[in-house]
Enzyme design. Structure first.
Site, PDB file in Angstrom:
ATOM      1  N   LYS A 173       0.880  -1.185   0.000  1.00  0.00           N
ATOM      2  CA  LYS A 173       0.000   0.000   0.000  1.00  0.00           C
ATOM      3  C   LYS A 173       0.910   1.225   0.000  1.00  0.00           C
ATOM      4  CE  LYS A 173      -2.018   3.120   1.778  1.00  0.00           C
ATOM      5  NZ  LYS A 173      -1.857   4.489   1.268  1.00  0.00           N
ATOM      6  N   GLU A 248       9.323   1.579  10.971  1.00  0.00           N
ATOM      7  CA  GLU A 248      10.400   2.564  10.791  1.00  0.00           C
ATOM      8  C   GLU A 248       9.725   3.929  10.798  1.00  0.00           C
ATOM      9  OE1 GLU A 248      12.387   5.242   9.440  1.00  0.00           O
ATOM     10  OE2 GLU A 248      12.661   4.227   7.500  1.00  0.00           O
ATOM     11  N   CYS A 282      13.543  10.168   6.759  1.00  0.00           N
ATOM     12  CA  CYS A 282      13.480   9.677   8.148  1.00  0.00           C
ATOM     13  C   CYS A 282      14.811   9.911   8.840  1.00  0.00           C
ATOM     14  CB  CYS A 282      13.188   8.187   8.176  1.00  0.00           C
ATOM     15  SG  CYS A 282      11.745   7.748   7.247  1.00  0.00           S
TER      16      CYS A 282
END
Ligand code: ADP
Length: 479
Positions: A173, A248, A282
């Site tokens: 997704k 994560e 990130c």
């Protein structure tokens, strides 16, 4: 592939609802396509297709053949390199050079994990006399993958590479903000010859398709990359069915700069780590911890370099592009306002290039100095080109500040002192530590993941391959 279709069970199909979601380019706000608005029924179909493939063609395929298919996909990705980079740049707003790197990295994942597919060995254990124990490393089964919009193409490889190499089948997704590159990749994967149902892609909104996938009983494992808030929702949903997950979730990664630093090398790395992908990474190095004894001289050099950072359209291919959406721009700007309201000093800003369309979502990169360690800018993930510099006195102070946030993803340590490098590397709370370098995004071979609110489990490298397997202990009593 029609532009509004998803890949389920080897067939391109519209959402059952037939609804679609428009996609916009962050560089000018113009519509560049549509994706299908998949919902729970589409997720059901995709999970069922993945199960059939797991129980059938994929489950019965030798590891060597799986690896070959993955290598073929890597080669096809390289054949379509420029096309994919153009799609990715328009879809995410990132400069073309950065998009090109992402495509190369995606191919690298399939090369790396394709080569590893037939090298995933089990173990034997010495046990009681008359016994032999073997540990089989088996695939988990059907794996769900929910990924964000910041590196769609590269994440396709990062998450599917180890899952497929280990023998799983997948339902992916992608994010509703940017996934056109992924749809093209899925098409290329079909050309590579993956059996139907091995890679399924369901597009749609997070609270619809994403939520349906994370709560689905038919999956065996879920890998999520995104915000801590949604990560909590996904983990909670999966826990209801006792489905394990890896998360994560981002960070507030420090670059710790000691007085014996090599200025030139550190400054380039510091700028890159916050400007790359407009800070929407990130592992962005979004805090600099700077030893007080060199504070002024280092800041002088850093701010000179920072003020040369250029921001503009992905087509102009400068240092920094637009952020992903109007909403993201507002979020970053609210941090900038908050910082200014709390009296923080703006030391330097980047330059907005003439290619920056007024309808694009551009944020001027901003460098703040003397940021108190308790300020939001030193603790919260901004996910934009905003760098906070926090002074420290000595090693103990640096360590306390570095470990003083809720996050622990990556850490950069800049010092020539070898003993200090080792002490710091052992004591910082982070999943990756770089000494005299910083590798936001780099190295498909390097296990990557966090501690604390940055998540758990490891992507990349051979560690990720293990995450997508489960150990089975078989005990033989041979007398
Ligand atoms: P970001 O901060 O990168 O926007 P999000 O955590 O909002 O990250 O989104 C990451 C991914 O999670 C996207 O694919 C998004 O569609 C999906 N998502 C959003 N909400 C949910 C939810 N409630 N359940 C599952 N997935 C979700």
């Amino acid at each position: 592939m029609g532009s509004n279709e998803m890949l389920i069970g080897g067939k391109w199909q519209s959402a059952v609802s037939r609804d679609t979601i428009p996609m916009y380019s962050p560089s000018d706000g113009k519509e560049i396509g549509h994706i299908a608005r998949g919902t729970a029924v589409d997720v059901d179909k995709a999970v069922a297709a993945a199960r059939r493939a797991f129980d059938g063609a994929w489950g019965n395929m030798a590891a060597l053949e799986r690896g070959r298919l993955m290598s073929r996909l890597a080669a096809l990705i390289l054949d379509h390199h420029e096309e994919l980079a153009q799609i990715e740049a328009a879809d995410t707003g990132k400069p073309l050079t950065q998009a090109r790197t992402d495509v190369t990295v995606c191919a690298r994942y399939f090369e790396f994990y394709g080569g590893a597919a037939d090298k995933l060995h089990g173990e034997t254990i010495p046990y009681l006399n008359g016994y032999q124990v073997i540990i089989l490393r088996e695939p988990r089964g059907v794996t769900g993958h929910i990924i964000p919009w910041n590196y769609p193409i590269s994440m396709f490889g990062r998450t599917l590479g180890p899952a497929l190499a280990a023998g799983n089948t997948s339902v992916l997704k992608p994010a509703e903000e940017a996934c056109l590159g992924i749809m093209r990749l899925a098409e290329i994967a079909t050309e590579a010859g993956f059996p139907d149902g091995v890679i399924n892609v369901v597009t749609g909104y997070g609270e619809e398709a994403g939520a349906a996938l994370s709560v689905h009983r038919g999956i065996d494992f879920i890998s999520f990359t995104g915000s801590p808030e949604i990560g909590t929702l996904v983990q909670t949903a999966a826990a209801r069915n006792h489905i394990p997950c890896m998360l994560e979730l981002g960070g507030k990664s420090p670059q710790i700069i000691f007085e014996d630093v090599n200025y030139e090398a550190a400054i380039e790395a510091v700028i890159k780590a916050i400007v790359q992908n407009a800070g929407q990474t990130c592992s962005a190095g979004s805090r600099v911890l700077l030893q007080r004894s060199i504070y002024e001289s280092f800041m002088r050099s850093l701010s000179q370099r920072f003020s040369r950072v250029r921001v503009g359209s992905h087509t102009a291919d400068l240092d920094c592009g637009a952020v992903i959406s109007r909403q993201q721009k507002q979020r970053v700007e609210s941090f900038l306002h908050g910082a200014r309201d709390s009296g923080l000093e703006v030391v330097a800003t980047g330059m907005l290039d003439k290619s920056a369309d007024p309808n694009g979502y551009f944020v001027t990169p901003t460098l703040f100095g003397l940021v108190p360690e308790g300020n939001d800018l030193a603790r919260e993930e901004v996910f934009g080109p905003v760098l906070a510099v926090v002074p420290f006195d000595d090693e103990t102070d640096a360590l306390r500040i570095a470990n003083g946030t809720d996050f622990g993803l990556v850490c950069g340590i800049w010092t020539e002192n070898g003993a200090r490098q080792m002490r710091m590397a052992k004591r910082v709370k982070a999943g990756q530590v770089f000494i005299n370098s910083y590798g936001a995004g780099g190295g498909v071979e390097l296990p990557f993941g966090g501690v604390k609110k940055s998540g758990h489990g490891r992507e990349k490298g051979l560690e990720a391959l293990r995450e997508f397997t489960v150990a089975k202990t078989v005990v033989f009593n041979h007398g």
